[in-house]
Motif scaffolding. Structure first.
Motif, PDB file in Angstrom:
ATOM      1  N   ARG A  24      14.513  35.015 -18.784  1.00 32.23           N
ATOM      2  CA  ARG A  24      14.443  33.981 -17.744  1.00 32.23           C
ATOM      3  C   ARG A  24      14.310  32.594 -18.366  1.00 32.23           C
ATOM      4  O   ARG A  24      14.907  31.624 -17.883  1.00 32.23           O
ATOM      5  CB  ARG A  24      13.258  34.238 -16.821  1.00 32.23           C
ATOM      6  CG  ARG A  24      13.441  35.389 -15.881  1.00 32.23           C
ATOM      7  CD  ARG A  24      12.229  35.511 -14.963  1.00 32.23           C
ATOM      8  NE  ARG A  24      12.242  36.772 -14.281  1.00 32.23           N
ATOM      9  CZ  ARG A  24      11.214  37.623 -14.261  1.00 32.23           C
ATOM     10  NH1 ARG A  24      10.083  37.331 -14.879  1.00 32.23           N
ATOM     11  NH2 ARG A  24      11.309  38.747 -13.599  1.00 32.23           N
ATOM     12  N   SER A  25      13.524  32.487 -19.403  1.00 33.04           N
ATOM     13  CA  SER A  25      13.328  31.203 -20.080  1.00 33.04           C
ATOM     14  C   SER A  25      14.628  30.708 -20.689  1.00 33.04           C
ATOM     15  O   SER A  25      14.979  29.529 -20.570  1.00 33.04           O
ATOM     16  CB  SER A  25      12.248  31.350 -21.155  1.00 33.04           C
ATOM     17  OG  SER A  25      12.100  30.158 -21.883  1.00 33.04           O
ATOM     18  N   VAL A  26      15.364  31.615 -21.340  1.00 36.26           N
ATOM     19  CA  VAL A  26      16.660  31.252 -21.931  1.00 36.26           C
ATOM     20  C   VAL A  26      17.629  30.819 -20.837  1.00 36.26           C
ATOM     21  O   VAL A  26      18.334  29.809 -20.975  1.00 36.26           O
ATOM     22  CB  VAL A  26      17.244  32.427 -22.752  1.00 36.26           C
ATOM     23  CG1 VAL A  26      18.697  32.166 -23.130  1.00 36.26           C
ATOM     24  CG2 VAL A  26      16.407  32.676 -23.991  1.00 36.26           C
ATOM     25  N   GLN A  27      17.659  31.558 -19.730  1.00 37.41           N
ATOM     26  CA  GLN A  27      18.557  31.210 -18.625  1.00 37.41           C
ATOM     27  C   GLN A  27      18.214  29.843 -18.061  1.00 37.41           C
ATOM     28  O   GLN A  27      19.105  29.029 -17.794  1.00 37.41           O
ATOM     29  CB  GLN A  27      18.500  32.272 -17.521  1.00 37.41           C
ATOM     30  CG  GLN A  27      19.497  32.023 -16.413  1.00 37.41           C
ATOM     31  CD  GLN A  27      20.928  32.101 -16.902  1.00 37.41           C
ATOM     32  OE1 GLN A  27      21.319  33.104 -17.477  1.00 37.41           O
ATOM     33  NE2 GLN A  27      21.710  31.061 -16.696  1.00 37.41           N
ATOM     34  N   ALA A  28      16.929  29.554 -17.889  1.00 33.02           N
ATOM     35  CA  ALA A  28      16.510  28.252 -17.361  1.00 33.02           C
ATOM     36  C   ALA A  28      16.883  27.135 -18.343  1.00 33.02           C
ATOM     37  O   ALA A  28      17.316  26.055 -17.930  1.00 33.02           O
ATOM     38  CB  ALA A  28      15.003  28.245 -17.082  1.00 33.02           C
ATOM     39  N   PHE A  29      16.729  27.398 -19.642  1.00 32.65           N
ATOM     40  CA  PHE A  29      17.105  26.398 -20.648  1.00 32.65           C
ATOM     41  C   PHE A  29      18.618  26.165 -20.606  1.00 32.65           C
ATOM     42  O   PHE A  29      19.075  25.022 -20.599  1.00 32.65           O
ATOM     43  CB  PHE A  29      16.668  26.849 -22.048  1.00 32.65           C
ATOM     44  CG  PHE A  29      16.996  25.843 -23.117  1.00 32.65           C
ATOM     45  CD1 PHE A  29      16.245  24.696 -23.271  1.00 32.65           C
ATOM     46  CD2 PHE A  29      18.077  26.047 -23.960  1.00 32.65           C
ATOM     47  CE1 PHE A  29      16.556  23.757 -24.248  1.00 32.65           C
ATOM     48  CE2 PHE A  29      18.398  25.119 -24.937  1.00 32.65           C
ATOM     49  CZ  PHE A  29      17.629  23.974 -25.084  1.00 32.65           C
ATOM     50  N   ASP A  30      19.393  27.248 -20.574  1.00 31.47           N
ATOM     51  CA  ASP A  30      20.852  27.116 -20.498  1.00 31.47           C
ATOM     52  C   ASP A  30      21.276  26.365 -19.237  1.00 31.47           C
ATOM     53  O   ASP A  30      22.195  25.544 -19.280  1.00 31.47           O
ATOM     54  CB  ASP A  30      21.527  28.483 -20.549  1.00 31.47           C
ATOM     55  CG  ASP A  30      21.527  29.103 -21.936  1.00 31.47           C
ATOM     56  OD1 ASP A  30      21.247  28.393 -22.924  1.00 31.47           O
ATOM     57  OD2 ASP A  30      21.806  30.312 -22.034  1.00 31.47           O
ATOM     58  N   ASP A  31      20.611  26.632 -18.122  1.00 32.84           N
ATOM     59  CA  ASP A  31      20.927  25.916 -16.879  1.00 32.84           C
ATOM     60  C   ASP A  31      20.666  24.419 -17.042  1.00 32.84           C
ATOM     61  O   ASP A  31      21.467  23.588 -16.597  1.00 32.84           O
ATOM     62  CB  ASP A  31      20.106  26.460 -15.707  1.00 32.84           C
ATOM     63  CG  ASP A  31      20.509  27.861 -15.281  1.00 32.84           C
ATOM     64  OD1 ASP A  31      21.576  28.346 -15.719  1.00 32.84           O
ATOM     65  OD2 ASP A  31      19.735  28.481 -14.522  1.00 32.84           O
ATOM     66  N   ALA A  32      19.552  24.075 -17.700  1.00 32.16           N
ATOM     67  CA  ALA A  32      19.224  22.663 -17.921  1.00 32.16           C
ATOM     68  C   ALA A  32      20.253  22.010 -18.846  1.00 32.16           C
ATOM     69  O   ALA A  32      20.675  20.872 -18.624  1.00 32.16           O
ATOM     70  CB  ALA A  32      17.815  22.532 -18.499  1.00 32.16           C
ATOM     71  N   VAL A  33      20.679  22.737 -19.883  1.00 31.85           N
ATOM     72  CA  VAL A  33      21.703  22.221 -20.795  1.00 31.85           C
ATOM     73  C   VAL A  33      23.008  22.000 -20.043  1.00 31.85           C
ATOM     74  O   VAL A  33      23.660  20.959 -20.194  1.00 31.85           O
ATOM     75  CB  VAL A  33      21.908  23.170 -22.004  1.00 31.85           C
ATOM     76  CG1 VAL A  33      23.163  22.804 -22.787  1.00 31.85           C
ATOM     77  CG2 VAL A  33      20.685  23.155 -22.910  1.00 31.85           C
ATOM     78  N   ALA A  34      23.403  22.963 -19.222  1.00 35.59           N
ATOM     79  CA  ALA A  34      24.649  22.834 -18.462  1.00 35.59           C
ATOM     80  C   ALA A  34      24.605  21.605 -17.559  1.00 35.59           C
ATOM     81  O   ALA A  34      25.580  20.849 -17.478  1.00 35.59           O
ATOM     82  CB  ALA A  34      24.901  24.105 -17.641  1.00 35.59           C
ATOM     83  N   ARG A  35      23.459  21.391 -16.903  1.00 33.60           N
ATOM     84  CA  ARG A  35      23.332  20.198 -16.053  1.00 33.60           C
ATOM     85  C   ARG A  35      23.439  18.923 -16.893  1.00 33.60           C
ATOM     86  O   ARG A  35      24.108  17.968 -16.504  1.00 33.60           O
ATOM     87  CB  ARG A  35      22.019  20.225 -15.279  1.00 33.60           C
ATOM     88  CG  ARG A  35      22.040  21.156 -14.082  1.00 33.60           C
ATOM     89  CD  ARG A  35      20.814  21.001 -13.197  1.00 33.60           C
ATOM     90  NE  ARG A  35      19.554  21.249 -13.883  1.00 33.60           N
ATOM     91  CZ  ARG A  35      19.024  22.455 -14.056  1.00 33.60           C
ATOM     92  NH1 ARG A  35      19.650  23.530 -13.594  1.00 33.60           N
ATOM     93  NH2 ARG A  35      17.876  22.601 -14.679  1.00 33.60           N
ATOM     94  N   MET A  36      22.791  18.913 -18.051  1.00 28.76           N
ATOM     95  CA  MET A  36      22.820  17.734 -18.903  1.00 28.76           C
ATOM     96  C   MET A  36      24.240  17.445 -19.401  1.00 28.76           C
ATOM     97  O   MET A  36      24.680  16.298 -19.434  1.00 28.76           O
ATOM     98  CB  MET A  36      21.890  17.915 -20.109  1.00 28.76           C
ATOM     99  CG  MET A  36      21.717  16.671 -20.931  1.00 28.76           C
ATOM    100  SD  MET A  36      20.634  17.011 -22.329  1.00 28.76           S
ATOM    101  CE  MET A  36      21.759  16.651 -23.642  1.00 28.76           C
ATOM    102  N   LEU A  37      24.965  18.499 -19.779  1.00 26.35           N
ATOM    103  CA  LEU A  37      26.339  18.342 -20.267  1.00 26.35           C
ATOM    104  C   LEU A  37      27.348  18.209 -19.125  1.00 26.35           C
ATOM    105  O   LEU A  37      28.528  17.959 -19.371  1.00 26.35           O
ATOM    106  CB  LEU A  37      26.719  19.531 -21.153  1.00 26.35           C
ATOM    107  CG  LEU A  37      25.950  19.682 -22.460  1.00 26.35           C
ATOM    108  CD1 LEU A  37      26.359  20.967 -23.185  1.00 26.35           C
ATOM    109  CD2 LEU A  37      26.142  18.472 -23.366  1.00 26.35           C
ATOM    110  N   LYS A  38      26.860  18.441 -17.893  1.00 20.86           N
ATOM    111  CA  LYS A  38      27.710  18.381 -16.697  1.00 20.86           C
ATOM    112  C   LYS A  38      28.849  19.405 -16.764  1.00 20.86           C
ATOM    113  O   LYS A  38      30.014  19.086 -16.544  1.00 20.86           O
ATOM    114  CB  LYS A  38      28.242  16.973 -16.470  1.00 20.86           C
ATOM    115  CG  LYS A  38      27.140  15.964 -16.176  1.00 20.86           C
ATOM    116  CD  LYS A  38      27.709  14.578 -15.958  1.00 20.86           C
ATOM    117  CE  LYS A  38      26.662  13.602 -15.517  1.00 20.86           C
ATOM    118  NZ  LYS A  38      25.764  13.128 -16.531  1.00 20.86           N
ATOM    119  N   VAL A  39      28.464  20.641 -17.109  1.00 18.44           N
ATOM    120  CA  VAL A  39      29.407  21.755 -17.132  1.00 18.44           C
ATOM    121  C   VAL A  39      28.823  22.903 -16.317  1.00 18.44           C
ATOM    122  O   VAL A  39      27.627  22.946 -16.053  1.00 18.44           O
ATOM    123  CB  VAL A  39      29.719  22.237 -18.580  1.00 18.44           C
ATOM    124  CG1 VAL A  39      30.348  21.130 -19.403  1.00 18.44           C
ATOM    125  CG2 VAL A  39      28.482  22.786 -19.264  1.00 18.44           C
TER     126      VAL A  39
END
Length: 153
Positions: A24-39
Motif C-alpha cells: 500500500r505504501s509503494v502504491q501511494a508513493f507511485d500515485d504521488a509520483v504519477a501526479r507530480m509527473l502528470k502521468v
C-alpha cells in the motif's frame, strides 16, 4: 514471565500483513509520483519498465495490460511530454524500440532517486544469505501473483 513463541502460521500472517502495508505504501508513493509527473498509472508502469532498458511496444502493452492501439497512444503521449523516444532496434532495423530520453531518465530519478539511495541503508546489517533468501521469496511471490493475474484477466 517466560517468552511464548508464535506459531509458524502467526508468523506467516504477520509477514503477510507487513507485506500488504508495504505494498500500500509503494502504491501511494507511485500515485504521488504519477501526479507530480502528470502521468497516469499505465504511463508510470511503462516508465518503470523502460528504466530497465528499451522495450518494444508489444512488451510495453503486456507490461501495462493495454491493447496495442492504447499502447501506441500512451507512447505518443510520453514522447510528446519528452519522456521517451522511438529508436530502431540495433539487432533488427525493421523493429522499433521505445527508450527513455535523458530528460525522462532525469525526471524519473528526481522522484525515485532519493528513495533508492536512502533505501540502501535498510539493508545495513543484512547478510548476503538473508538477501538471497529474500530475493527467492520475492521471485516466488512474483510468479504466484503473475499466475493469478492471468487467472483474473
Amino acid at each position: 514471565m517466560p517468552h511464548v513463541s508464535r506459531s509458524r502460521q502467526a508468523a506467516i500472517q504477520d509477514a503477510g500483513v507487513a507485506l500488504q502495508r508495504y505494498q500500500r505504501s509503494v502504491q501511494a508513493f507511485d500515485d504521488a509520483v504519477a501526479r507530480m509527473l502528470k502521468v497516469g498509472p499505465a504511463d508510470l508502469r511503462c516508465l518503470d519498465w523502460l528504466s530497465e532498458g528499451p522495450r518494444t511496444a508489444g512488451e510495453l502493452a503486456v507490461a501495462a495490460g493495454l491493447r496495442p492501439a492504447a499502447t501506441t497512444t500512451l507512447i505518443d503521449r510520453l514522447s510528446e511530454r519528452g519522456f521517451v523516444r522511438r529508436v530502431p532496434s540495433p539487432d533488427d532495423r525493421r523493429r522499433v524500440l521505445v527508450e527513455l530520453t535523458e530528460e525522462g531518465r532525469r525526471r524519473i530519478w528526481e522522484t525515485y532517486g532519493p528513495l533508492v539511495e536512502e533505501g540502501q541503508s535498510v539493508f545495513d546489517g543484512v547478510t548476503i544469505e538473508q538477501l538471497d533468501t529474500l530475493r527467492g521469496l520475492l521471485d516466488a511471490m512474483t510468479a504466484m501473483t503473475d499466475q493469478h493475474r492471468a487467472r483474473v484477466k
